[in-house]
Design a protein around this motif. Structure first.
Motif, PDB file in Angstrom:
ATOM      1  N   ASN A  49       0.821  -1.206   0.000  1.00 32.98           N
ATOM      2  CA  ASN A  49       0.000   0.000   0.000  1.00 32.98           C
ATOM      3  C   ASN A  49       0.859   1.263   0.000  1.00 32.98           C
ATOM      4  N   CYS A  50       1.933   1.238   0.804  1.00 37.55           N
ATOM      5  CA  CYS A  50       2.819   2.418   0.834  1.00 37.55           C
ATOM      6  C   CYS A  50       3.503   2.627  -0.512  1.00 37.55           C
ATOM      7  N   GLU A  52       2.446   1.836  -3.377  1.00 41.25           N
ATOM      8  CA  GLU A  52       1.445   2.286  -4.346  1.00 41.25           C
ATOM      9  C   GLU A  52       1.308   3.805  -4.339  1.00 41.25           C
ATOM     10  N   TYR A  53       1.387   4.379  -3.143  1.00 37.23           N
ATOM     11  CA  TYR A  53       1.158   5.814  -3.023  1.00 37.23           C
ATOM     12  C   TYR A  53       2.425   6.645  -3.211  1.00 37.23           C
ATOM     13  N   ARG A  84       2.903   7.837   7.268  1.00 43.84           N
ATOM     14  CA  ARG A  84       3.037   6.549   6.599  1.00 43.84           C
ATOM     15  C   ARG A  84       3.777   5.539   7.475  1.00 43.84           C
ATOM     16  N   ALA A 106      -3.858  10.582   4.153  1.00 43.18           N
ATOM     17  CA  ALA A 106      -4.675  10.988   3.012  1.00 43.18           C
ATOM     18  C   ALA A 106      -4.981  12.485   3.086  1.00 43.18           C
ATOM     19  N   LEU A 109      -1.987  14.405   2.023  1.00 48.02           N
ATOM     20  CA  LEU A 109      -1.828  14.311   0.573  1.00 48.02           C
ATOM     21  C   LEU A 109      -2.799  15.250  -0.147  1.00 48.02           C
TER      22      LEU A 109
ATOM     23  N   SER C  10      -2.912  12.311 -10.160  1.00 48.83           N
ATOM     24  CA  SER C  10      -3.210  12.099  -8.739  1.00 48.83           C
ATOM     25  C   SER C  10      -4.714  11.987  -8.493  1.00 48.83           C
ATOM     26  N   ALA C  14      -6.362   8.737  -6.917  1.00 46.76           N
ATOM     27  CA  ALA C  14      -7.218   8.849  -5.738  1.00 46.76           C
ATOM     28  C   ALA C  14      -8.594   8.261  -6.020  1.00 46.76           C
ATOM     29  N   SER C  17      -8.398   4.483  -6.024  1.00 42.96           N
ATOM     30  CA  SER C  17      -8.269   3.989  -4.650  1.00 42.96           C
ATOM     31  C   SER C  17      -9.611   4.023  -3.929  1.00 42.96           C
ATOM     32  N   SER C  51      -1.956   1.627 -11.089  1.00 43.92           N
ATOM     33  CA  SER C  51      -0.841   2.217 -10.319  1.00 43.92           C
ATOM     34  C   SER C  51       0.509   1.704 -10.788  1.00 43.92           C
TER      35      SER C  51
END
Ligand code: GSH
Ligand code: GSH
Ligand code: GSH
Lengths: 139, 139, 139
Positions: A49-50, A52-53, A84, A106, A109, C10, C14, C17, C51
């Protein structure tokens, strides 16, 4: 500083990967397997998950730093990385432990996305139209 | 050259993706399924693992090239891509085949991280403090 | 504009997700689980697949915009994002629904790779050799 903030991402990424490698050893899950006891799967998913972002985060960080303000962006970047880290730790403990840091990261971000948007808008307007919506801009 | 090195990443990414598509056909694993015989899973995981590291690699490559030295960075970048290719090939054969190139590519990545760190430190020091720790810098 | 095109990524990320989060709720698949009914798995895989390609897309977009032509690159970037959206929608409906947009988005990506290659080649040649293969270049 923005450089440092960007730079730290690789340390976090490396740290998370190492955690997965340790978890693989601890629970005896050798690749290519990715499923196992929930305790392993949570560590594994936390890392996925980390990662991915991270690309999105880096792109946004770069744009916000370039078009809005370096210092503020770097501070928010550090906050994001910290949340994170909390997310990783929390997810490792329990599934619900990931939720609070997830929402927090989130939020950070979205703020960065907002700053980048304002910065880019300001750049375009002042460049093409000559209107200045952001007097305190670092540009 | 750094551009070329960065540019090659997309070819590797495309190549790895195509390999997964071929493996999906060969073993009859149609999406959204991602599990199947170990032979398929190894190819699949090899591609996922490589894509996980590519963004970090690109970010570090860019920083090392910008703040340290273009030529050396590009050479290490090529070495990294080569070892990732070996990793893919090795992982495809057997689980343990991935280990040697994995360690090698991790080593190259750490060297790049070190170069970027030295380069950024040098930039900050010479910019803000006026100390020059890196006489052979390309900046 | 290239900035906007990069920036949009982005939002798509988002959005995808959030779709996975809704799908997790709708089908009751709480993390760290990633398998479940095909309807969930398709949404999940659609987000993962998108992604996976975004970092490569961003890197290529940036190079094509820098070394070839901003406007054309931005237009192709928007086309890519649009086809990725179609891919997501299509994959969500059915496995085969992903195929047409997948081929289309891959085609757009290859064109961008080609443009970046021509742009970089032109830059290197005109910089080091003094030959101009691209008269309409934006550089
Ligand atoms: N996502 C990776 C993170 C850690 C990693 O990079 N592990 C190395 C050394 S064990 C690897 O080759 N993993 C194989 C794989 O990802 O399938 C994993 O699940 O293992
Ligand atoms: N990770 C991808 C790599 C290859 C790829 O991009 N495949 C395309 C065409 S088969 C796709 O739509 N894959 C669906 C998916 O990733 O779930 C995979 O597992 O398939
Ligand atoms: N790939 C993610 C996309 C959505 C997402 O980021 N979800 C958050 C909130 S439910 C999360 O923490 N997911 C846990 C995980 O990815 O394992 C997923 O499968 O959930």
């Amino acid at each position: 500083n923005l450089l440092g903030s960007w730079f730290l991402v690789s340390f976090f990424a490396a740290y998370f990967s190492l955690q997965v490698i340790y978890a693989r050893r601890a629970y005896g899950i050798s690749p290519p397997k990715v499923s196992g006891p929930p305790d392993f799967e949570r560590v594994f998913r936390a890392q996925v998950n980390c990662s991915e972002y991270f690309p999105i985060f880096l792109a946004i960080l770069w744009q916000a730093g370039l078009f809005f303000h370096q210092g503020l962006t770097a501070a928010l970047g550090l906050l994001y990385l910290y949340s994170r880290y909390q997310y990783f730790i929390g997810y490792k403990e329990s599934s619900s432990g990931r939720l609070a840091p997830m929402y927090f990261s989130a939020g950070v971000l979205w703020i960065l996305i907002g700053l980048a948007a304002v910065g880019i808008l300001h750049f375009l307007l002042s460049h093409y139209v000559g209107i200045n919506i952001l007097l305190f801009s670092s540009l």
